[in-house]
Design a protein around this motif. Structure first.
Motif, PDB file in Angstrom:
ATOM      1  N   UNK A 184     111.427 -13.900 -16.644  1.00  0.00           N
ATOM      2  CA  UNK A 184     110.037 -14.369 -16.557  1.00  0.00           C
ATOM      3  C   UNK A 184     109.154 -13.524 -17.475  1.00  0.00           C
ATOM      4  N   UNK A 185     109.365 -12.216 -17.449  1.00  0.00           N
ATOM      5  CA  UNK A 185     108.603 -11.336 -18.335  1.00  0.00           C
ATOM      6  C   UNK A 185     108.868 -11.667 -19.798  1.00  0.00           C
ATOM      7  N   UNK A 186     110.118 -11.940 -20.135  1.00  0.00           N
ATOM      8  CA  UNK A 186     110.474 -12.279 -21.521  1.00  0.00           C
ATOM      9  C   UNK A 186     109.817 -13.590 -21.947  1.00  0.00           C
ATOM     10  N   UNK A 187     109.789 -14.571 -21.064  1.00  0.00           N
ATOM     11  CA  UNK A 187     109.139 -15.848 -21.381  1.00  0.00           C
ATOM     12  C   UNK A 187     107.633 -15.644 -21.552  1.00  0.00           C
ATOM     13  N   UNK A 188     107.083 -14.725 -20.768  1.00  0.00           N
ATOM     14  CA  UNK A 188     105.708 -14.249 -20.958  1.00  0.00           C
ATOM     15  C   UNK A 188     104.643 -15.326 -20.751  1.00  0.00           C
ATOM     16  N   UNK A 189     104.596 -15.933 -19.565  1.00  0.00           N
ATOM     17  CA  UNK A 189     103.506 -16.880 -19.304  1.00  0.00           C
ATOM     18  C   UNK A 189     102.178 -16.155 -19.163  1.00  0.00           C
ATOM     19  N   UNK A 190     101.110 -16.835 -19.481  1.00  0.00           N
ATOM     20  CA  UNK A 190      99.767 -16.264 -19.335  1.00  0.00           C
ATOM     21  C   UNK A 190      99.482 -15.931 -17.872  1.00  0.00           C
ATOM     22  N   UNK A 191      99.903 -16.807 -16.962  1.00  0.00           N
ATOM     23  CA  UNK A 191      99.630 -16.625 -15.540  1.00  0.00           C
ATOM     24  C   UNK A 191     100.918 -16.766 -14.750  1.00  0.00           C
ATOM     25  N   UNK A 192     101.151 -15.825 -13.835  1.00  0.00           N
ATOM     26  CA  UNK A 192     102.215 -15.943 -12.844  1.00  0.00           C
ATOM     27  C   UNK A 192     101.551 -15.903 -11.474  1.00  0.00           C
ATOM     28  N   UNK A 193     101.677 -16.992 -10.736  1.00  0.00           N
ATOM     29  CA  UNK A 193     101.159 -17.064  -9.369  1.00  0.00           C
ATOM     30  C   UNK A 193     102.306 -16.748  -8.425  1.00  0.00           C
ATOM     31  N   UNK A 194     102.071 -15.927  -7.426  1.00  0.00           N
ATOM     32  CA  UNK A 194     103.118 -15.642  -6.464  1.00  0.00           C
ATOM     33  C   UNK A 194     102.573 -15.703  -5.046  1.00  0.00           C
ATOM     34  N   UNK A 195     103.381 -16.224  -4.149  1.00  0.00           N
ATOM     35  CA  UNK A 195     103.034 -16.241  -2.727  1.00  0.00           C
ATOM     36  C   UNK A 195     103.689 -15.074  -1.999  1.00  0.00           C
ATOM     37  N   UNK A 196     104.366 -14.205  -2.729  1.00  0.00           N
ATOM     38  CA  UNK A 196     105.072 -13.075  -2.131  1.00  0.00           C
ATOM     39  C   UNK A 196     104.130 -11.887  -1.937  1.00  0.00           C
ATOM     40  N   UNK A 197     104.402 -11.104  -0.902  1.00  0.00           N
ATOM     41  CA  UNK A 197     103.584  -9.929  -0.612  1.00  0.00           C
ATOM     42  C   UNK A 197     104.088  -8.685  -1.354  1.00  0.00           C
ATOM     43  N   UNK A 198     105.330  -8.688  -1.759  1.00  0.00           N
ATOM     44  CA  UNK A 198     105.917  -7.497  -2.381  1.00  0.00           C
ATOM     45  C   UNK A 198     105.330  -7.263  -3.767  1.00  0.00           C
ATOM     46  N   UNK A 199     105.704  -6.115  -4.354  1.00  0.00           N
ATOM     47  CA  UNK A 199     105.197  -5.759  -5.678  1.00  0.00           C
ATOM     48  C   UNK A 199     106.329  -5.655  -6.698  1.00  0.00           C
ATOM     49  N   UNK A 200     107.378  -6.443  -6.511  1.00  0.00           N
ATOM     50  CA  UNK A 200     108.548  -6.326  -7.379  1.00  0.00           C
ATOM     51  C   UNK A 200     108.215  -6.722  -8.809  1.00  0.00           C
ATOM     52  N   UNK A 201     107.630  -7.900  -8.993  1.00  0.00           N
ATOM     53  CA  UNK A 201     107.344  -8.351 -10.358  1.00  0.00           C
ATOM     54  C   UNK A 201     106.250  -7.513 -11.000  1.00  0.00           C
ATOM     55  N   UNK A 202     105.206  -7.219 -10.263  1.00  0.00           N
ATOM     56  CA  UNK A 202     104.113  -6.463 -10.889  1.00  0.00           C
ATOM     57  C   UNK A 202     104.538  -5.028 -11.227  1.00  0.00           C
ATOM     58  N   UNK A 203     105.485  -4.465 -10.460  1.00  0.00           N
ATOM     59  CA  UNK A 203     105.976  -3.131 -10.805  1.00  0.00           C
ATOM     60  C   UNK A 203     106.711  -3.153 -12.139  1.00  0.00           C
ATOM     61  N   UNK A 204     107.348  -4.297 -12.433  1.00  0.00           N
ATOM     62  CA  UNK A 204     108.048  -4.444 -13.708  1.00  0.00           C
ATOM     63  C   UNK A 204     107.053  -4.527 -14.867  1.00  0.00           C
ATOM     64  N   UNK A 205     106.068  -5.404 -14.750  1.00  0.00           N
ATOM     65  CA  UNK A 205     105.173  -5.645 -15.884  1.00  0.00           C
ATOM     66  C   UNK A 205     104.148  -4.536 -16.060  1.00  0.00           C
ATOM     67  N   UNK A 206     103.729  -3.893 -14.970  1.00  0.00           N
ATOM     68  CA  UNK A 206     102.714  -2.855 -15.085  1.00  0.00           C
ATOM     69  C   UNK A 206     103.333  -1.479 -15.304  1.00  0.00           C
ATOM     70  N   UNK A 207     104.661  -1.404 -15.330  1.00  0.00           N
ATOM     71  CA  UNK A 207     105.317  -0.129 -15.566  1.00  0.00           C
ATOM     72  C   UNK A 207     105.837   0.027 -16.972  1.00  0.00           C
ATOM     73  N   UNK A 208     105.651  -0.988 -17.809  1.00  0.00           N
ATOM     74  CA  UNK A 208     106.164  -0.958 -19.177  1.00  0.00           C
ATOM     75  C   UNK A 208     105.083  -0.618 -20.183  1.00  0.00           C
ATOM     76  N   UNK A 209     105.445  -0.667 -21.458  1.00  0.00           N
ATOM     77  CA  UNK A 209     104.490  -0.303 -22.513  1.00  0.00           C
ATOM     78  C   UNK A 209     103.318  -1.270 -22.635  1.00  0.00           C
ATOM     79  N   UNK A 210     103.463  -2.489 -22.106  1.00  0.00           N
ATOM     80  CA  UNK A 210     102.384  -3.480 -22.197  1.00  0.00           C
ATOM     81  C   UNK A 210     101.541  -3.540 -20.936  1.00  0.00           C
ATOM     82  N   UNK A 211     101.605  -2.485 -20.114  1.00  0.00           N
ATOM     83  CA  UNK A 211     100.928  -2.499 -18.818  1.00  0.00           C
ATOM     84  C   UNK A 211      99.437  -2.812 -18.933  1.00  0.00           C
TER      85      UNK A 211
END
Length: 269
Positions: free
Chosen positions: A90-117
């Motif tokens: 999903x990060x590689x495809x790089x959509x402008x918006x990712x909507x999630x109904x999940x409470x966890x922080x799995x995806x955001x930890x990935x995207x906000x922990x990299x060089x493009x945070x």
């Protein structure tokens, strides 16, 4: 734009190989904390009938705020679930918006922990910057049901769904606009008990019918009549994969990521 449901998080594991609980197992774990036997039995009866929202309502009403917050963090944060290949794709495809109904922080930890945070922002349903984020050049993670970082404001029960819509109409109006003007790809959404998402899809389909459908990758198994009715009322096309063959989803996303990479290469050239 992508919509990530519980199935997306279920693709993750922690260092011990443990995966996040299913929706039903999550509620079962919470109900073991309910001290009142009658409340616990009543909730378990609702759970057995598939009435997850009602079981969740009893759970939330039976635990005090501190105990409920501890339960959420022990279920979603303490296991230290790591982003899966699905999240990486999903990060590689790089959509402008990712909507999630999940409470966890799995995806955001990935995207906000990299060089493009710095290029990402997170907006929860109770935040007031969704429209500004949509108009900016930043990538956006929209947490439609809240986040484990603030357990007292997650949306889990029938009453909480109502209160979220009542108290934050601007957020849901903006979400309506996204569903109206964009093509969405749902990944890991079961369409079996999320009144927010179903209501958004139905309202948009009623108010502004479109020949352009949304898409959802789902596990096969629904009866043809049920599937056709959902596709018609939600203006969505189900892309089915064989039951239990979740690797098919990863394979499909790899192909999509390759296609996106090829498209970008041509566009840049």
């Amino acid at each position: 734009m992508f919509v990530l449901g519980a199935g997306a998080s279920a693709s993750s594991t922690n260092a011990s190989g443990v995966r996040p609980s299913s929706w039903e197992a999550f509620l079962e774990s919470g109900l073991r904390r309910v001290g009142n036997r009658d409340d616990r039995i009543a909730a378990e009866e609702q759970l057995a009938k598939g009435a997850f929202l009602d079981a969740a309502q009893i759970l939330v009403d039976s635990l005090d705020s501190a105990e409920f917050g501890l339960f959420l963090r022990q279920e979603l944060e303490d296991p230290a679930f790591q982003p899966s290949e699905l999240h990486q794709l999903v990060l590689r495809i790089d959509p402008k918006v990712v909507i999630t109904t999940n409470y966890d922080r799995i995806y955001e930890s990935l995207v906000t922990g990299g060089p493009a945070a710095a290029g990402y922002n997170v907006c929860r349903y109770y935040d007031d910057h969704l429209v500004n984020d949509l108009r900016s050049n930043r990538r956006l993670i929209v947490k439609a049901h809240g986040c484990v970082s603030n357990p007292q404001r997650i949306v889990l029960t029938r009453r909480q769904y109502f209160e979220a819509r009542r108290d934050h109409p601007q957020f849901f109006a903006a979400l309506d606009a996204i569903f109206l003007t964009s093509t969405l790809l749902f990944i890991g959404s079961g369409f079996n008990g999320d009144p927010d998402i179903e209501l958004l899809l139905q309202n948009v389909n009623i108010s502004a019918p479109s020949q352009h459908t949304h898409f959802a990758i789902i596990e096969a198994g629904r009866h043809t009549s049920v599937k056709r009715a959902m596709e018609e009322t939600h203006n969505i096309k189900f892309l089915e994969y064989p039951a239990g063959q979740h690797a098919e989803v990863i394979g499909a996303l790899r192909v999509l990521a390759d296609d996106v990479d090829s498209y970008r290469a041509v566009s840049v050239a």
